[in-house]
Enzyme design. Structure first.
Site, short mmCIF file in Angstrom:
data_model
loop_
_atom_site.label_atom_id
_atom_site.label_comp_id
_atom_site.label_asym_id
_atom_site.label_seq_id
_atom_site.Cartn_x
_atom_site.Cartn_y
_atom_site.Cartn_z
N ALA A 36 0.83 -1.19 0.00
CA ALA A 36 0.16 0.09 0.06
C ALA A 36 0.93 1.56 0.03
CB ALA A 36 -1.00 0.04 1.35
N LYS A 117 21.27 -24.64 -13.54
CA LYS A 117 20.81 -24.05 -14.96
C LYS A 117 19.59 -24.02 -15.25
CE LYS A 117 22.03 -25.36 -19.62
NZ LYS A 117 20.52 -25.58 -20.11
C1 9MJ Z 1 21.29 -21.13 -17.14
N1 9MJ Z 1 20.32 -21.57 -18.10
O1 9MJ Z 1 20.83 -20.96 -16.42
C2 9MJ Z 1 24.27 -20.34 -18.77
N2 9MJ Z 1 22.33 -20.80 -17.61
O2 9MJ Z 1 26.43 -19.61 -19.60
C3 9MJ Z 1 23.63 -20.49 -16.67
N3 9MJ Z 1 22.99 -20.52 -18.68
C4 9MJ Z 1 25.27 -19.82 -20.08
N4 9MJ Z 1 24.73 -19.99 -17.37
C5 9MJ Z 1 26.84 -19.43 -21.05
N5 9MJ Z 1 23.55 -20.32 -15.45
C6 9MJ Z 1 25.84 -19.83 -21.82
C7 9MJ Z 1 24.89 -20.28 -21.23
#
Ligand code: 9MJ
Length: 762
Positions: A36, A117
């Protein structure tokens, strides 16, 4: 108009405060002020910008959803290509990777940045002088799509970098994703509204971001983790990847809190294990972890292969999707009666968990995917949510499979399965008696705002149901002190108190009883409105859809714009009127855009009286379904009608009212308004029209003695029109609204008790 200096200053202060709170909320997940309070600051800035549009800078927090939908996405060339990653499938591949790196760098040990990743959508953000100037998808790595307007709507993406020390030009790389919880909500929403949901969070993120209308993107709670960079000009990010991530974090970008510096192949493998153990608990989808050489100079020395950096590798986790065979499709009945199709599967290991059942959500989904017994399907399991069937592998369908059909009867209790119009979910109508719903029906029945029966807690209800002592709420009244005292952890005294509480609950109110029945979407307020309208249970039980809803025809040739313009004109000219002119001609001559003479004639026919036309609403011109009872729209009405249409529900009500069993009573409505043989029109609204055989006042008085309320104009609230000879417009209107029309003979019959106007409806 130029803005006074103090206003310019205030706007700048508000922008900077809002940027700060945005950062606390979206990036740190640690807000300092309430929503708010944020809204107040936001609105203050909006107001200043509205007054002095020159204060509206592109990086203003008010400008996240500014752009109009585009026709298509423009091309965006990345200054430094966006890369993909090589994969490692097992520990050995990680050791090979580390060995190669050590050899190329001629080093004994190498440190890496390790991070999850994410399985989302790779995005590049371009900042010039600290201001976000472009957002782009990866595309083919060199050229992506310009999604600046869409990316700007993501709260975690700063429109301006914080602090100082950022390079003059900076390409930031990261992954845009939809948190799993938000994905689930979006999926349920799409399912409920009959749309094919996104298959997985990655599709949902991509589908939400790649929307030509940024307002659609803004409505999806996307967020982003940044993990790298492309072009860096006019500044630098320091000597290490980990230091660069810390810098990105300082500048207000969201970086994974899971990122760690690890040493050697062992460190990488340990990290993979520890994140893997927590994979199901993360609020986002990951398909692996990534290791990157921490030393940026070493990264540059190692360089690239065709598309992948030599200095990084992804170590994948097992897929969350597997293939298996559907043995059968069954229907489960949930606590609310929802009948849900479930696929019984040949058990299959999906990322470490054996899956033998998967939800198919609802019958539309079964048909959309055309899942059949015998099919080979792809099943998906993510986090803690129930596994689901994603798709059928068409090529592997055996001959002689049959499409799945929604059962007509509840597999648990045999009551009809009903699917309300416009609803994706089918439900068992067994309500009070279906074993699958019995517990929740009973808990609701005894609850404080329903029958208010003290001393009957959840545990006791479970016992009563499990031991088969209670099948429906009326059974509660048939049990004795001894019966209750025989239950576990039930003292004689408590059993006595309970039976007394049950006895007390016998005398209740009509609205409590209606509420206690647990009719879908009939809450307390609706129960009260129903009680006030029907004044007894029987008329409610026998009411049909037309009792609740009237279908009002619209005025042909009059749309929303014309209706709005006409009503606005009438409002602005309260004293204007047709005088001697016919109303239709006068209306047609007002110069309202789009109002042609035939439509004006139809309006005059519906509202022969200008005062009534002035009271009309735009919706009255457009037609559609209208409720007669507050809170009871077409959906609720359908629930009510189908509830009472079920013989088993009527049987329970009979038992509840039976003096020998439930014995439930409620005070009769006050005599003056009571419904009885001598007041057959109690609670009804009647309009008189046309020439009658007696003075109108006398007829009016007679109607009032019969309990009616007599009003002047016919509306959706009118129950009956008493029409004499030469009845004109009112009769036509009543007919168009579906209002029942009585004549004087009907009225005479009524007073003699020989005619019940509702009989035809029952
Ligand atoms: C993802 N998808 O989380 C990279 N990525 O680094 C991380 N992808 C990446 N790094 C270089 N954590 C190319 C892609």
């Amino acid at each position: 108009m130029s803005a006074p200096p103090e206003v310019v200053e205030r706007a700048a202060a508000l922008r900077s405060e809002l940027h700060h709170h945005n950062y606390r909320y979206y990036v740190l997940d640690d807000p300092e002020i309430t929503d708010a309070a944020y809204d107040r600051l936001f609105r203050e800035l909006q107001a200043l910008e509205q007054r002095y549009p020159q204060l509206r800078t592109p990086d203003s927090p008010t400008q996240r959803v500014g752009a109009q939908p585009g026709e298509r996405f423009a091309e965006a060339r990345h200054r430094v290509p966006m890369l993909s990653l090589g994969n490692a499938r097992d520990d050995g591949a990680v050791r090979d990777f580390d060995r190669r790196i050590r050899k190329d760098l001629d080093a004994d040990v190498v440190t890496y940045v390790a991070e999850p990743k994410l399985d989302g959508l790779a995005i590049s953000l371009l900042y010039e002088d600290g201001v976000l100037v472009r957002g782009a998808t990866r595309g083919d790595g060199s050229i992506g799509e310009d999604v600046t307007a869409q990316v700007r709507t993501i709260g975690a993406v700063p429109l301006r970098l914080r602090g100082a020390g950022w390079p003059r030009l900076l390409e930031v790389r990261g992954e845009v994703y939809l948190p799993l919880a938000a994905f689930e909500r979006l999926k349920q929403h799409m399912l409920a509204s009959g749309h094919a949901p996104f298959k997985n969070p990655r599709n949902a993120a991509a589908g939400s971001l790649r929307q030509l209308d940024p307002a659609v993107t803004a409505a999806r709670p996307l967020t982003m983790f940044c993990y790298g960079f492309g072009a860096v000009e006019g500044g630098d990010l320091g000597p290490t990847q980990s230091g660069a991530l810390a810098a990105l974090r300082d500048w207000g970008l969201r970086v994974s809190p899971e990122s760690r510096v690890v040493t050697g192949a062992d460190g990488c493998i340990d990290y993979h294990r520890s994140i893997g153990a927590r994979r199901d608990g993360l609020d986002y989808e990951i398909d692996g972890v990534v290791f990157k050489v921490d030393d940026l100079q070493a990264q540059r020395a190692l360089g690239f292969r065709a598309r992948d950096p030599v200095w990084a590798i992804a170590y994948k986790y097992p897929a969350r999707e597997e293939q298996t065979i559907v043995r059968s499709v069954e229907f489960q009945v949930g606590r609310t009666g929802a009948v849900t199709p479930v696929a019984r599967l040949a058990p299959v290991d999906v990322a470490g968990v054996t899956v033998a059942n998967a939800t198919l959500h609802n019958i539309d989904e079964v048909h959309r995917k055309d899942v059949r017994a015998g099919d080979t399907v792809i099943v998906r399991r993510a986090g803690d949510v129930i596994p689901e069937v994603v798709a059928v592998v068409d090529a592997l369908r055996p001959p002689d499979t049959e499409p799945v059909r929604l059962p007509a009867q509840c597999p648990v209790c045999g009551a009809d399965v009903i699917r309300a119009e416009g609803e994706a979910v089918a439900r068992c109508s067994g309500g009070l008696t279906c074993a699958a719903q019995r517990r929740s029906a009973l808990k609701h029945f005894v609850s404080r705002r329903a029958m208010d029966i003290d001393g009957l807690g959840d545990k006791l209800i479970e016992q009563l149901v499990e031991q088969g002592m209670v099948r429906d709420p009326a059974d509660l009244y048939a049990l004795t002190v001894e019966d209750y005292a025989g239950l576990e952890r039930m003292a004689q005294k408590s059993a006595q108190n309970l039976v007394q509480a049950l006895a007390r609950s016998r005398r209740t109110t009509l609205s409590r009883l209606i509420y206690a029945l647990g009719i879908r979407e009939v809450g307390e307020a609706t129960a009260q409105a129903l009680a006030a309208h029907f004044r007894d249970l029987k008329p409610l039980m026998t009411a049909d859809l037309d009792t609740f809803i009237v279908d009002v025809p619209g005025i042909e040739g009059v749309g929303e714009k014309t209706a709005t313009a006409l009503l606005a004109w009438l409002q602005q000219h309260p004293d204007a009127g047709p005088g001697e002119q016919p109303l239709a001609d006068w209306l047609a001559g007002l110069g309202i855009r789009g109002l042609r003479p035939p439509a004006a004639a139809r309006i005059a026919e519906r509202w022969p009286d200008l005062a009534a036309l002035r009271r009309a609403q735009v919706a009255d011109f457009l037609g559609g379904k209208r409720s007669r009872i507050e809170g009871v729209g077409p959906v609720v009405a359908a629930h009510i009608v189908s509830f009472f249409a079920q013989p088993h529900n009527r049987a329970v009500i009979d038992k509840l009212l039976d003096p020998g069993i439930g014995g439930i009573t409620w005070p009769a409505p006050p005599a003056a308004e009571g419904v009885g043989a001598d007041r057959p029109l109690a609670g009804k609204t009647v309009v008189i029209t046309g020439t009658l055989s007696r003075p109108r006042d006398a007829v009016k008085a007679q109607l009032e003695r019969l309990g009616a309320k007599v009003t002047g104009s016919v509306s959706t609230k009118t129950h009956y029109l008493l029409a004499g000879a030469d009845a004109g417009a009112k009769r036509a209107k009543a007919a168009s609204l579906g209002v029942k029309i009585l004549d004087e003979e009907d009225l005479t019959a009524l007073t003699q008790g020989a005619y019940a106007p509702d009989a035809g409806d029952v």
